[in-house]
Write a protein that holds these residues in place. Structure first.
Motif, mmCIF file in Angstrom:
data_model
loop_
_atom_site.group_PDB
_atom_site.id
_atom_site.type_symbol
_atom_site.label_atom_id
_atom_site.label_comp_id
_atom_site.label_asym_id
_atom_site.label_seq_id
_atom_site.Cartn_x
_atom_site.Cartn_y
_atom_site.Cartn_z
ATOM 1 N N ILE A 39 0.815 -1.215 0.000
ATOM 2 C CA ILE A 39 0.000 0.000 0.000
ATOM 3 C C ILE A 39 0.850 1.266 0.000
ATOM 4 N N LYS A 40 1.972 1.256 0.696
ATOM 5 C CA LYS A 40 2.874 2.414 0.825
ATOM 6 C C LYS A 40 2.199 3.610 1.498
ATOM 7 N N ILE A 52 4.735 6.528 2.455
ATOM 8 C CA ILE A 52 5.964 5.892 2.944
ATOM 9 C C ILE A 52 7.087 6.029 1.923
ATOM 10 N N LYS A 53 8.236 6.460 2.424
ATOM 11 C CA LYS A 53 9.433 6.597 1.596
ATOM 12 C C LYS A 53 10.277 5.328 1.663
ATOM 13 N N SER A 54 10.508 4.819 2.884
ATOM 14 C CA SER A 54 11.296 3.597 3.028
ATOM 15 C C SER A 54 10.826 2.791 4.236
ATOM 16 N N VAL A 55 11.039 1.488 4.142
ATOM 17 C CA VAL A 55 10.680 0.556 5.206
ATOM 18 C C VAL A 55 11.892 -0.322 5.473
ATOM 19 N N THR A 66 8.690 8.407 6.359
ATOM 20 C CA THR A 66 7.717 8.994 5.449
ATOM 21 C C THR A 66 8.355 10.108 4.631
ATOM 22 N N PHE A 67 7.642 10.575 3.618
ATOM 23 C CA PHE A 67 8.152 11.646 2.767
ATOM 24 C C PHE A 67 8.219 12.985 3.486
#
Length: 119
Positions: A39-40, A52-55, A66-67
């Motif tokens: 989903i991001k 979301i930018k990275s996990v 997050t961005f």
């Protein structure tokens, strides 16, 4: 905190157009990490929906960036608050700093979470 069930503006606006959009199916029984990867989006405790930018995964702990620059450290759980909010599409507003596009919100609004018995 006020109830978030009917606070979703995208569901209200796209209630007529929801049938026209292609539905996306995601299993309810996946871990939080798998759902977030697809989903991001991330619902914060205040009801704001972030992009979301990275996990990053560190064992059972997931670090989400997050961005808008916020970082969340959460447990990878199927029954957590965030997992329930993602499955039920509960949020108050989208984060203005993250700049989530309208197509992504409408795609999230048409996502169907199934439990394997229905589809």
């Amino acid at each position: 905190m006020e109830r978030l069930i009917n606070a979703n503006p995208v569901l209200k606006e796209n209630s007529v157009n929801r049938e026209k959009l292609t539905k996306r199916y995601i299993s309810k029984n996946h871990s939080l990490l798998k759902v977030i990867d697809k989903i991001k989006l991330w619902p914060s405790r205040s009801g704001t929906l972030h992009s979301i930018k990275s996990v990053e995964r560190n064992g059972k702990i997931v670090v989400i960036t997050t961005f808008c620059g916020e970082t969340f450290t959460v447990w990878d759980s199927k029954n957590s608050r965030s997992s329930r909010w993602l499955r039920n599409r509960w949020y108050q507003k989208a984060c203005p700093k993250c700049g989530i596009p309208e197509w992504k919100l409408s795609k999230y609004a048409t996502t169907v979470f199934y439990d394997g018995r229905q589809r």
